[in-house]
Design a protein around this motif. Structure first.
Motif, PDB file in Angstrom:
ATOM      1  N   UNK A 141       0.828  -1.216   0.000  1.00  0.00           N
ATOM      2  CA  UNK A 141       0.000   0.000   0.000  1.00  0.00           C
ATOM      3  C   UNK A 141       0.854   1.256   0.000  1.00  0.00           C
ATOM      4  N   UNK A 142       0.395   2.241  -0.771  1.00  0.00           N
ATOM      5  CA  UNK A 142       0.919   3.611  -0.708  1.00  0.00           C
ATOM      6  C   UNK A 142      -0.276   4.548  -0.576  1.00  0.00           C
ATOM      7  N   UNK A 143      -0.252   5.405   0.433  1.00  0.00           N
ATOM      8  CA  UNK A 143      -1.210   6.497   0.561  1.00  0.00           C
ATOM      9  C   UNK A 143      -0.438   7.798   0.467  1.00  0.00           C
ATOM     10  N   UNK A 144      -0.884   8.697  -0.400  1.00  0.00           N
ATOM     11  CA  UNK A 144      -0.131   9.929  -0.673  1.00  0.00           C
ATOM     12  C   UNK A 144      -1.072  11.119  -0.715  1.00  0.00           C
ATOM     13  N   UNK A 145      -0.786  12.108   0.119  1.00  0.00           N
ATOM     14  CA  UNK A 145      -1.545  13.363   0.138  1.00  0.00           C
ATOM     15  C   UNK A 145      -0.688  14.444  -0.500  1.00  0.00           C
ATOM     16  N   UNK A 146      -1.239  15.140  -1.490  1.00  0.00           N
ATOM     17  CA  UNK A 146      -0.460  16.099  -2.277  1.00  0.00           C
ATOM     18  C   UNK A 146      -1.181  17.442  -2.369  1.00  0.00           C
ATOM     19  N   UNK A 147      -0.430  18.519  -2.138  1.00  0.00           N
ATOM     20  CA  UNK A 147      -0.860  19.872  -2.477  1.00  0.00           C
ATOM     21  C   UNK A 147       0.187  20.427  -3.443  1.00  0.00           C
ATOM     22  N   UNK A 148       0.030  21.670  -3.844  1.00  0.00           N
ATOM     23  CA  UNK A 148       1.022  22.269  -4.752  1.00  0.00           C
ATOM     24  C   UNK A 148       2.335  22.583  -4.048  1.00  0.00           C
ATOM     25  N   UNK A 152       2.702  14.324   1.872  1.00  0.00           N
ATOM     26  CA  UNK A 152       2.974  13.398   2.967  1.00  0.00           C
ATOM     27  C   UNK A 152       2.504  12.027   2.526  1.00  0.00           C
ATOM     28  N   UNK A 153       3.099  10.985   3.084  1.00  0.00           N
ATOM     29  CA  UNK A 153       2.733   9.644   2.640  1.00  0.00           C
ATOM     30  C   UNK A 153       2.781   8.641   3.777  1.00  0.00           C
TER      31      UNK A 153
END
Length: 289
Positions: A141-148, A152-153
């Motif tokens: 599993x990979x969970x990734x939160x992205x903004x510009x 964080x992962x």
């Protein structure tokens, strides 16, 4: 609701299931803050030589209330364990439940991702019990939160998360297979690099999501700064058919292309290798505007 995108067994590129927002003209010198489907983020899959696709991925909009849609993205990616008959169900279920759990809480980011993963892993155990334990289930599993400006992962297993910056590809998350241990033995002079690469246990996992307590979890607990032009690449380990230099060249030469075209070019390169035992490949790629 989560944004689910998964390619069929025919291996044809999937089409986005969400509308592409109309890019707004900059106002007062401020750039548009939203990610645009296919231009900035895209996912693609390849079955390879396997009989079925056991990977699963999803993008979801997790923008804060009052923000424009697609200001923040959440990516989930799982690689179902091929030795388990329920690998395809495990990856789909874990990613789906992770996104649902993430969006149902408003804790600080690091806690939010960890709790969402724990809840999703618990649901995986419940799903296995519905089959009387006769359908073993496991997935990376990979969970990734992205903004510009940052990401964080959280990850479990050996599915890689890369960043491509200034022409260089760097792995961000930990590898929970036996590969790092073998590489340490090479550095210590205990075995040769050739012995390490040919070792039969090289790809055995030290940790995976199987509905049981998680033994190894890699969690980025504070923001990782992003720069305009960065490319984030979450993938199943089937992408490692390509070497680091090959991936770097493809991303560098296509840096002006859309995320969708870059993902397609990576899959095309893997097809050209024509590996007789090619694993499933899943790519979730995000270009930072």
């Amino acid at each position: 609701m989560p944004i689910y995108r998964r390619s069929p067994v025919t291996e044809q590129p999937t089409q986005p299931l969400i509308p592409t927002p109309i890019a707004e003209e900059p106002t007062n010198g401020q750039l548009n803050v939203t990610f645009v489907t296919d231009r900035d983020f895209a996912g693609r899959q390849l079955v390879g030589s396997r009989s079925k696709q056991e990977d699963f991925y999803a993008f979801s909009d997790v923008s804060d209330p009052g923000e424009p849609a697609l200001t923040q993205l959440l990516v989930g990616l799982g690689d179902g364990l091929g030795a388990h008959s329920g690998g395809n169900l495990a990856s789909a279920h874990l990613v789906t439940e992770f996104i649902k759990a993430y969006k149902s809480t408003k804790l600080a980011e690091s806690w939010r991702m960890r709790i969402a993963l724990e809840q999703a892993n618990d649901h995986l155990d419940e799903l296995s019990k519905r089959y009387g334990g006769l359908l073993p289930m496991g997935t990376t599993f990979i969970g990734l939160h992205i903004t510009r400006t940052f990401c964080q992962w959280i990850s479990v297993g050996d599915s890689p998360l890369f960043i491509f910056r200034n022409g260089k590809l760097e792995r961000l998350n930990a590898d929970h297979s036996l590969t790092p241990i073998l590489e340490d033995r090479v550095r210590n002079g205990e075995i040769t690099e050739e012995e390490s690469l040919a070792h039969p246990d090289r790809h055995i996992l030290q940790s995976a999501c199987m509905g049981q307590p998680l033994t190894l979890v890699d969690a980025r607990t504070y923001p990782y700064d992003l720069h305009s032009g960065d490319i984030l690449l979450a993938a199943s380990d089937g992408i490692l058919t390509l070497g680091t230099k090959e991936i770097e060249e493809l991303l560098l030469n296509g840096s002006r292309n859309s995320a969708a075209k870059l993902a397609n070019s990576l899959l095309f390169a893997i097809r050209c290798v024509d590996h007789p035992r090619q694993d499933n490949v899943t790519i979730a790629l995000v270009k930072v505007p």
